[in-house]
Design a protein around this motif. Structure first.
Motif, PDB file in Angstrom:
ATOM      1  N   CYS A 236       0.644  -1.348  -0.050  1.00  0.00           N
ATOM      2  CA  CYS A 236      -0.036  -0.007  -0.002  1.00  0.00           C
ATOM      3  C   CYS A 236       0.922   1.105   0.305  1.00  0.00           C
ATOM      4  CB  CYS A 236      -1.081  -0.102   1.113  1.00  0.00           C
ATOM      5  SG  CYS A 236      -1.732  -1.400   1.272  1.00  0.00           S
ATOM      6  N   ALA A 237       2.223   0.934   0.330  1.00  0.00           N
ATOM      7  CA  ALA A 237       2.953   2.018   0.182  1.00  0.00           C
ATOM      8  C   ALA A 237       3.387   2.703  -0.998  1.00  0.00           C
ATOM      9  CB  ALA A 237       4.055   1.893   1.233  1.00  0.00           C
ATOM     10  N   SER A 238       3.685   3.887  -1.001  1.00  0.00           N
ATOM     11  CA  SER A 238       4.194   4.646  -2.583  1.00  0.00           C
ATOM     12  C   SER A 238       5.801   4.862  -2.486  1.00  0.00           C
ATOM     13  CB  SER A 238       3.551   6.133  -2.373  1.00  0.00           C
ATOM     14  OG  SER A 238       4.107   6.898  -1.620  1.00  0.00           O
ATOM     15  N   ASP A 239       6.512   4.356  -1.544  1.00  0.00           N
ATOM     16  CA  ASP A 239       7.681   4.492  -1.524  1.00  0.00           C
ATOM     17  C   ASP A 239       8.518   3.102  -1.388  1.00  0.00           C
ATOM     18  OD1 ASP A 239       6.825   4.012   1.257  1.00  0.00           O
ATOM     19  OD2 ASP A 239       8.449   5.131   2.034  1.00  0.00           O
ATOM     20  N   HIS A 240       7.886   1.873  -1.772  1.00  0.00           N
ATOM     21  CA  HIS A 240       8.356   0.547  -1.536  1.00  0.00           C
ATOM     22  C   HIS A 240       8.626  -0.094  -3.009  1.00  0.00           C
ATOM     23  CE1 HIS A 240       8.752  -3.672   0.252  1.00  0.00           C
ATOM     24  NE2 HIS A 240       9.175  -3.054   1.316  1.00  0.00           N
ATOM     25  N   THR A 241       9.609  -1.097  -2.674  1.00  0.00           N
ATOM     26  CA  THR A 241       9.836  -1.738  -4.021  1.00  0.00           C
ATOM     27  C   THR A 241       8.602  -2.424  -4.636  1.00  0.00           C
ATOM     28  OG1 THR A 241      10.769  -3.565  -2.550  1.00  0.00           O
ATOM     29  CG2 THR A 241      12.170  -1.879  -3.597  1.00  0.00           C
ATOM     30  N   PHE A 242       7.624  -2.933  -3.558  1.00  0.00           N
ATOM     31  CA  PHE A 242       6.590  -3.605  -4.336  1.00  0.00           C
ATOM     32  C   PHE A 242       5.792  -2.995  -5.353  1.00  0.00           C
ATOM     33  CE2 PHE A 242       6.380  -6.477  -0.424  1.00  0.00           C
ATOM     34  CZ  PHE A 242       6.805  -7.520  -0.962  1.00  0.00           C
ATOM     35  N   ASN A 243       5.964  -1.509  -5.243  1.00  0.00           N
ATOM     36  CA  ASN A 243       5.193  -0.685  -6.251  1.00  0.00           C
ATOM     37  C   ASN A 243       6.192  -0.665  -7.631  1.00  0.00           C
ATOM     38  OD1 ASN A 243       2.869   0.346  -5.033  1.00  0.00           O
ATOM     39  ND2 ASN A 243       4.359   0.858  -3.483  1.00  0.00           N
ATOM     40  N   ASP A 258      -4.299   6.641  -8.259  1.00  0.00           N
ATOM     41  CA  ASP A 258      -5.290   6.089  -7.621  1.00  0.00           C
ATOM     42  C   ASP A 258      -5.718   4.749  -7.291  1.00  0.00           C
ATOM     43  OD1 ASP A 258      -5.922   8.889  -7.421  1.00  0.00           O
ATOM     44  OD2 ASP A 258      -6.695   8.994  -9.448  1.00  0.00           O
ATOM     45  N   MET A 259      -4.675   3.799  -7.908  1.00  0.00           N
ATOM     46  CA  MET A 259      -5.034   2.442  -7.615  1.00  0.00           C
ATOM     47  C   MET A 259      -5.087   2.132  -6.351  1.00  0.00           C
ATOM     48  SD  MET A 259      -2.636  -0.630  -9.343  1.00  0.00           S
ATOM     49  CE  MET A 259      -2.808  -0.020 -10.979  1.00  0.00           C
ATOM     50  N   PRO A 260      -6.239   1.182  -5.726  1.00  0.00           N
ATOM     51  CA  PRO A 260      -6.191   0.880  -4.480  1.00  0.00           C
ATOM     52  C   PRO A 260      -5.336  -0.225  -4.019  1.00  0.00           C
ATOM     53  CG  PRO A 260      -7.799  -0.078  -5.888  1.00  0.00           C
ATOM     54  CD  PRO A 260      -7.428   0.940  -6.657  1.00  0.00           C
ATOM     55  N   CYS A 261      -4.906  -0.170  -2.936  1.00  0.00           N
ATOM     56  CA  CYS A 261      -3.985  -1.142  -2.473  1.00  0.00           C
ATOM     57  C   CYS A 261      -4.251  -2.533  -2.664  1.00  0.00           C
ATOM     58  CB  CYS A 261      -3.883  -1.047  -0.729  1.00  0.00           C
ATOM     59  SG  CYS A 261      -2.854  -2.145   0.058  1.00  0.00           S
ATOM     60  N   TRP A 262      -5.576  -3.038  -2.733  1.00  0.00           N
ATOM     61  CA  TRP A 262      -6.057  -4.318  -2.917  1.00  0.00           C
ATOM     62  C   TRP A 262      -5.392  -4.726  -4.408  1.00  0.00           C
ATOM     63  CZ3 TRP A 262      -8.978  -5.632  -6.970  1.00  0.00           C
ATOM     64  CH2 TRP A 262     -10.000  -4.842  -7.505  1.00  0.00           C
ATOM     65  N   MET A 263      -5.871  -3.681  -5.302  1.00  0.00           N
ATOM     66  CA  MET A 263      -5.227  -3.964  -6.717  1.00  0.00           C
ATOM     67  C   MET A 263      -4.026  -4.082  -7.001  1.00  0.00           C
ATOM     68  SD  MET A 263      -6.631  -1.908 -10.115  1.00  0.00           S
ATOM     69  CE  MET A 263      -8.242  -2.068  -9.625  1.00  0.00           C
ATOM     70  N   LYS A 264      -3.063  -3.236  -6.208  1.00  0.00           N
ATOM     71  CA  LYS A 264      -1.681  -3.597  -6.400  1.00  0.00           C
ATOM     72  C   LYS A 264      -1.086  -4.675  -5.922  1.00  0.00           C
ATOM     73  CE  LYS A 264      -0.757   1.302  -5.213  1.00  0.00           C
ATOM     74  NZ  LYS A 264      -0.093   2.224  -4.121  1.00  0.00           N
ATOM     75  N   GLN A 265      -1.722  -5.302  -4.782  1.00  0.00           N
ATOM     76  CA  GLN A 265      -1.422  -6.736  -4.337  1.00  0.00           C
ATOM     77  C   GLN A 265      -1.995  -7.820  -5.139  1.00  0.00           C
ATOM     78  OE1 GLN A 265      -3.027  -7.537  -0.532  1.00  0.00           O
ATOM     79  NE2 GLN A 265      -1.837  -9.359  -0.250  1.00  0.00           N
TER      80      GLN A 265
END
Length: 396
Positions: A236-243, A258-265
């Motif tokens: 959910c963070a904007s500063d992490h390598t998962f993004n 605007d992508m929600p956290c659940w969608m990133k995951q």
């Protein structure tokens, strides 16, 4: 004459003795044969059980290896095991579970909002501190707060929300999780109907349910409970390598920011191999009994409230938000039987993408919900074991 009669009687006795001996021998032989057959059956079943246990052991080891390398955040070190299925003393456990932190995982569209309201009501009456609802933003604050927040975190006892799984790792006292189950297709239908009427809820963000078929909605959502149990809040963070460079899914309506956290995951997990995902599901299933102090079922609302009350010694059954005659499900609950009549009908003579019964045989729908179905079936088994244990014991 008399001698003849005596001879005949003796002959009959001898014949009777021989017949009795034969029958006894035959009976003994049959008994021995049955005992031998029984021994063979027992040995066969034992061999099958040992083979199954060996397979399960191998799968668990493989799952642990994958989890250690690819999902190192998944193991949990501060959870109380299932209260009813734990072999420990319940007299001792009563105090442990009653005084522990408790975290309710809100599986969306499964009656959870009423459980949360019940926790709030109890927290006010009992003067028990409750943390803010664990949205993705609040959970980030919980995880990334400064050290001076540690005392604040440890004063809070009740926790709830969609992003609550894992909060127990940040408290210094015993902690337990509980949740309310719902059949995955029912949950998907309910969220589809719900998001056609509102956009404020995060589960509705990104797509317009009114312009999608039920099939398209399910494929866009995937296995919701699986993601909740796989949660790493850094998604959910904007500063992490998962993004990493996230590709916008087809049909997404807004900017990438605007992508929600659940969608990133979901996008992250969808990029993994089916083997890795299967191992992750296996790991979760093998730890359900150790992670969850109690599991409830939406289809048995009153029974679920009673077992929650039994475990935590809190008055769940007395919450004003519940009526003994009504279900725990949220408003606008969609019925599996009639949901197809309440959604937009795509013109098709061959395949109806809004018919739940048709979709239940759709290979892509089955794949999208497969993780949740596997977890649901394993958790449902635990739920029934809880009920059986509760009915077989005398509780204080």
């Amino acid at each position: 004459m008399r001698a003849g009669v005596e001879a005949a009687s003796l002959s009959l006795l001898l014949c009777g003795g021989m017949l009795l001996s034969y029958l006894t021998l035959t009976t003994d032989t049959e008994t021995q044969r049955e005992e031998a057959d029984l021994v063979r059956v027992v040995r066969s079943l034992s061999a099958i059980q040992q083979k199954n246990e060996a397979v399960l052991s191998r799968l668990e080891k493989e799952a642990l290896s994958v989890v250690t390398k690819k999902f190192p955040w998944l193991p949990k070190n501060n959870t109380l095991p299932n209260y009813l299925l734990n072999s420990g003393s319940h007299t001792d456990n009563d105090y442990k579970y009653r005084d522990a932190n408790i975290a309710f995982i809100h599986y969306p569209r499964a009656g959870g909002y009423r459980v949360i309201e019940c926790l709030r009501e109890i927290s006010i009456k009992k003067h028990i501190a409750m943390s803010p609802l664990m949205t993705s933003k609040n959970r980030l604050l919980w995880e990334r707060g400064e050290d001076n927040l540690e005392k604040f975190r440890n004063r809070l006892k009740f926790h709830s929300g969609r992003y609550v799984f894992g909060v127990c790792e940040k408290v210094n006292s015993p902690c337990s999780y509980f949740l309310l189950l719902r059949e995955p297709m029912q949950q998907a239908i309910s969220s589809y109907e719900y998001c056609k009427e509102t956009y404020e809820d995060e589960i509705c963000h990104g797509f317009n349910a009114n312009k999608m078929t039920l099939r398209e909605w399910i494929l866009s959502q995937g296995s919701v409970l699986f993601r909740q149990l796989m949660l790493n809040i850094n998604f959910c963070a904007s500063d992490h390598t998962f993004n990493f460079n996230l590709t916008l899914p087809e049909g997404f309506l807004f900017d990438k920011k605007d992508m929600p956290c659940w969608m990133k995951q979901k996008i992250f997990l969808d990029k993994l191999s089916s083997t890795d995902l299967s191992h992750a599901v296996n790991y979760i299933i093998s730890h359900l009994q150790g992670w969850f102090a109690v599991i409830g079922l939406l289809d048995d609302p009153q029974g679920s409230l009673e077992v929650f009350e039994k475990v935590y010694k809190l008055p769940f059954t007395k919450c004003k938000h519940f009526d003994r005659k009504e279900t725990l499900s949220e408003p606008h609950r969609a019925s599996f039987d009639n949901s197809a009549n309440s959604v937009y009908q795509r013109q098709s003579d061959i395949y109806d993408e809004n018919d739940p019964y048709t979709l239940s045989d759709d290979v892509y729908v089955r794949k999208a919900l497969s993780a949740d179905y596997r977890i649901y079936k394993a958790a449902l088994k635990i739920y029934h074991m809880q009920k059986q244990t509760l009915s077989n014991r005398i509780w204080r």
